[in-house]
Design a protein around this motif. Structure first.
Motif, PDB file in Angstrom:
ATOM      1  N   GLY A 152       0.844  -1.187   0.000  1.00 41.93           N
ATOM      2  CA  GLY A 152       0.000   0.000   0.000  1.00 41.93           C
ATOM      3  C   GLY A 152       0.880   1.238   0.000  1.00 41.93           C
ATOM      4  O   GLY A 152       1.913   1.261   0.690  1.00 41.93           O
ATOM      5  N   MET A 153       0.508   2.249  -0.758  1.00 38.27           N
ATOM      6  CA  MET A 153       1.299   3.473  -0.828  1.00 38.27           C
ATOM      7  C   MET A 153       0.386   4.691  -0.793  1.00 38.27           C
ATOM      8  O   MET A 153      -0.678   4.700  -1.421  1.00 38.27           O
ATOM      9  CB  MET A 153       2.154   3.485  -2.098  1.00 38.27           C
ATOM     10  N   THR A 154       0.815   5.687  -0.045  1.00 41.93           N
ATOM     11  CA  THR A 154       0.106   6.954   0.008  1.00 41.93           C
ATOM     12  C   THR A 154       1.072   8.051  -0.426  1.00 41.93           C
ATOM     13  O   THR A 154       2.157   8.193   0.147  1.00 41.93           O
ATOM     14  CB  THR A 154      -0.424   7.247   1.421  1.00 41.93           C
ATOM     15  N   ALA A 175      -2.885  -2.854   3.600  1.00 45.09           N
ATOM     16  CA  ALA A 175      -1.709  -2.058   3.289  1.00 45.09           C
ATOM     17  C   ALA A 175      -2.045  -0.620   2.918  1.00 45.09           C
ATOM     18  O   ALA A 175      -1.331   0.316   3.302  1.00 45.09           O
ATOM     19  CB  ALA A 175      -0.904  -2.730   2.176  1.00 45.09           C
ATOM     20  N   ALA A 176      -3.116  -0.404   2.165  1.00 40.14           N
ATOM     21  CA  ALA A 176      -3.500   0.960   1.790  1.00 40.14           C
ATOM     22  C   ALA A 176      -3.900   1.760   3.026  1.00 40.14           C
ATOM     23  O   ALA A 176      -3.474   2.907   3.216  1.00 40.14           O
ATOM     24  CB  ALA A 176      -4.637   0.935   0.777  1.00 40.14           C
ATOM     25  N   ASN A 177      -4.717   1.156   3.878  1.00 39.90           N
ATOM     26  CA  ASN A 177      -5.153   1.813   5.114  1.00 39.90           C
ATOM     27  C   ASN A 177      -3.960   2.204   5.968  1.00 39.90           C
ATOM     28  O   ASN A 177      -3.853   3.336   6.450  1.00 39.90           O
ATOM     29  CB  ASN A 177      -6.070   0.881   5.894  1.00 39.90           C
ATOM     30  N   ASP A 178      -3.036   1.262   6.172  1.00 38.03           N
ATOM     31  CA  ASP A 178      -1.913   1.518   7.070  1.00 38.03           C
ATOM     32  C   ASP A 178      -0.947   2.549   6.490  1.00 38.03           C
ATOM     33  O   ASP A 178      -0.357   3.338   7.230  1.00 38.03           O
ATOM     34  CB  ASP A 178      -1.186   0.215   7.386  1.00 38.03           C
ATOM     35  N   SER A 179      -0.782   2.558   5.159  1.00 36.78           N
ATOM     36  CA  SER A 179       0.085   3.575   4.554  1.00 36.78           C
ATOM     37  C   SER A 179      -0.533   4.963   4.718  1.00 36.78           C
ATOM     38  O   SER A 179       0.173   5.941   4.987  1.00 36.78           O
ATOM     39  CB  SER A 179       0.352   3.259   3.087  1.00 36.78           C
ATOM     40  N   ARG A 180      -1.859   5.044   4.556  1.00 40.85           N
ATOM     41  CA  ARG A 180      -2.529   6.338   4.719  1.00 40.85           C
ATOM     42  C   ARG A 180      -2.409   6.829   6.155  1.00 40.85           C
ATOM     43  O   ARG A 180      -2.129   8.015   6.406  1.00 40.85           O
ATOM     44  CB  ARG A 180      -4.005   6.234   4.324  1.00 40.85           C
ATOM     45  N   CYS A 181      -2.626   5.930   7.114  1.00 38.03           N
ATOM     46  CA  CYS A 181      -2.491   6.309   8.527  1.00 38.03           C
ATOM     47  C   CYS A 181      -1.079   6.791   8.833  1.00 38.03           C
ATOM     48  O   CYS A 181      -0.881   7.792   9.533  1.00 38.03           O
ATOM     49  CB  CYS A 181      -2.839   5.124   9.419  1.00 38.03           C
ATOM     50  N   CYS A 182      -0.095   6.101   8.285  1.00 42.42           N
ATOM     51  CA  CYS A 182       1.298   6.494   8.478  1.00 42.42           C
ATOM     52  C   CYS A 182       1.543   7.884   7.905  1.00 42.42           C
ATOM     53  O   CYS A 182       2.190   8.729   8.544  1.00 42.42           O
ATOM     54  CB  CYS A 182       2.215   5.463   7.823  1.00 42.42           C
ATOM     55  N   ALA A 183       1.027   8.131   6.712  1.00 45.93           N
ATOM     56  CA  ALA A 183       1.203   9.443   6.086  1.00 45.93           C
ATOM     57  C   ALA A 183       0.569  10.543   6.935  1.00 45.93           C
ATOM     58  O   ALA A 183       1.166  11.622   7.132  1.00 45.93           O
ATOM     59  CB  ALA A 183       0.590   9.437   4.687  1.00 45.93           C
TER      60      ALA A 183
END
Length: 298
Positions: A26-28, A144-152
């Motif tokens: 996942g990438m944001t 993965a998308a959710n966690d990348s967004r949260c990280c961002a």
């Protein structure tokens, strides 16, 4: 306060195996301090193989990735977002290791990849707790998308000096849990009792470790508990000591001298104990196990 206008990409990997072969990324993308896109891609791990216990974490299955591209194909789509770019991850040590392991698996150059920045190191708390502290929605942890967004979003809060609500102090249950797991999964740690309970339920009877007694000694390039879990998934009966009934001993660096002596003694008495090293384990975990199938029982 003026808003920070940094460009970066937040990344998150989910893995299919204990040797960290990826099954989802996942990438944001953040441009000028604003999130402009979030996406995810399923990845077919080598042989579309999964360790059963990883599925329980992220709920991605072999059926979901049987038609997905392999990592080398995915890299063609995402490499421009990583090479020469600022990349952020939560517990970046894990995601960076996943990236390098998968690149190495397909013999792809790692040149131009900068060290990842880590939001875990900024605050010392797990992702879901930080989302609660910052009032960030996190509906699908381990997607993965959710966690990348949260990280961002967490990294943007940090850049803009936004203080979290109810920041947990050291010594809380979260911190104690973190220390417990760091100790439990140390490369030098003792293998936990539940991993020593043989379970053939989901194991492939054609692999070398199926219903075989295995002892692990020494230090490896993966956590001993991870290795034991992987072997258990393959049907191994993990033992703490070597005996006449032992089938395999996996020997790493700084292996116990008493165990090495016991191997020599029993082999000199005619017992068929097979010694494996890191290279052997890597091959077997990659499905290259024909040369390791035992022809004779002890």
């Amino acid at each position: 306060m003026e808003k920070q206008k940094m460009n970066f990409v937040a990344i998150d990997f989910e893995t299919a195996t204990f040797d960290r072969m990826a099954c989802q990324v996942g990438m944001t993308i953040v441009r000028e301090g604003e999130i402009v896109d979030t996406f995810e891609m399923l990845i077919q791990p080598p042989g579309n193989y999964y360790d059963f216990s990883t599925i329980k974490v992220h709920h991605i299955t072999p059926e979901m990735t049987e038609n997905a591209p392999t990592f080398d194909k995915v890299w063609e789509d995402i490499s421009d977002l990583i090479i020469g770019q600022v990349v952020v991850a939560h517990n970046a040590q894990f995601d960076e290791d996943v990236l390098y392991r998968n690149l190495n698996r397909y013999q792809i150059s790692t040149q131009g990849i900068f060290p990842f920045l880590c939001t875990y190191k900024l605050y010392g708390h797990k992702l879901t707790d930080l989302c609660k502290m910052f009032d960030i929605e996190c509906p699908e942890h381990h997607d993965a998308a959710n966690d990348s967004r949260c990280c961002a979003e967490i990294f943007l809060k940090f850049l803009n000096k936004v203080q979290p609500n109810n920041l947990m102090e050291k010594g809380t249950k979260v911190e104690k849990d973190k220390k417990y797991f760091a100790s439990k999964f140390s490369k030098h740690s003792q293998i936990s009792g539940d991993l020593k309970q043989k379970d053939l339920t989901n194991a492939d009877p054609n692999n070398p470790f199926y219903d075989k007694k295995v002892v692990i000694t020494g230090v490896f390039n993966m956590d001993r508990n991870e290795m034991a879990a992987r072997l258990k998934d393959m049907g191994a009966d993990i033992n703490g000591s070597i005996s006449r009934k032992t089938n395999f001993v996996v020997v790493g660096e700084d292996a116990g001298p008493s165990k090495l002596q016991k191997i020599d003694t029993l082999k000199s008495q005619g017992y068929n104990i097979v010694v494996l090293h890191q290279d052997d384990i890597d091959k077997i975990f990659n499905g290259e196990w024909d040369d390791y199938l035992m022809k004779d029982e002890n």
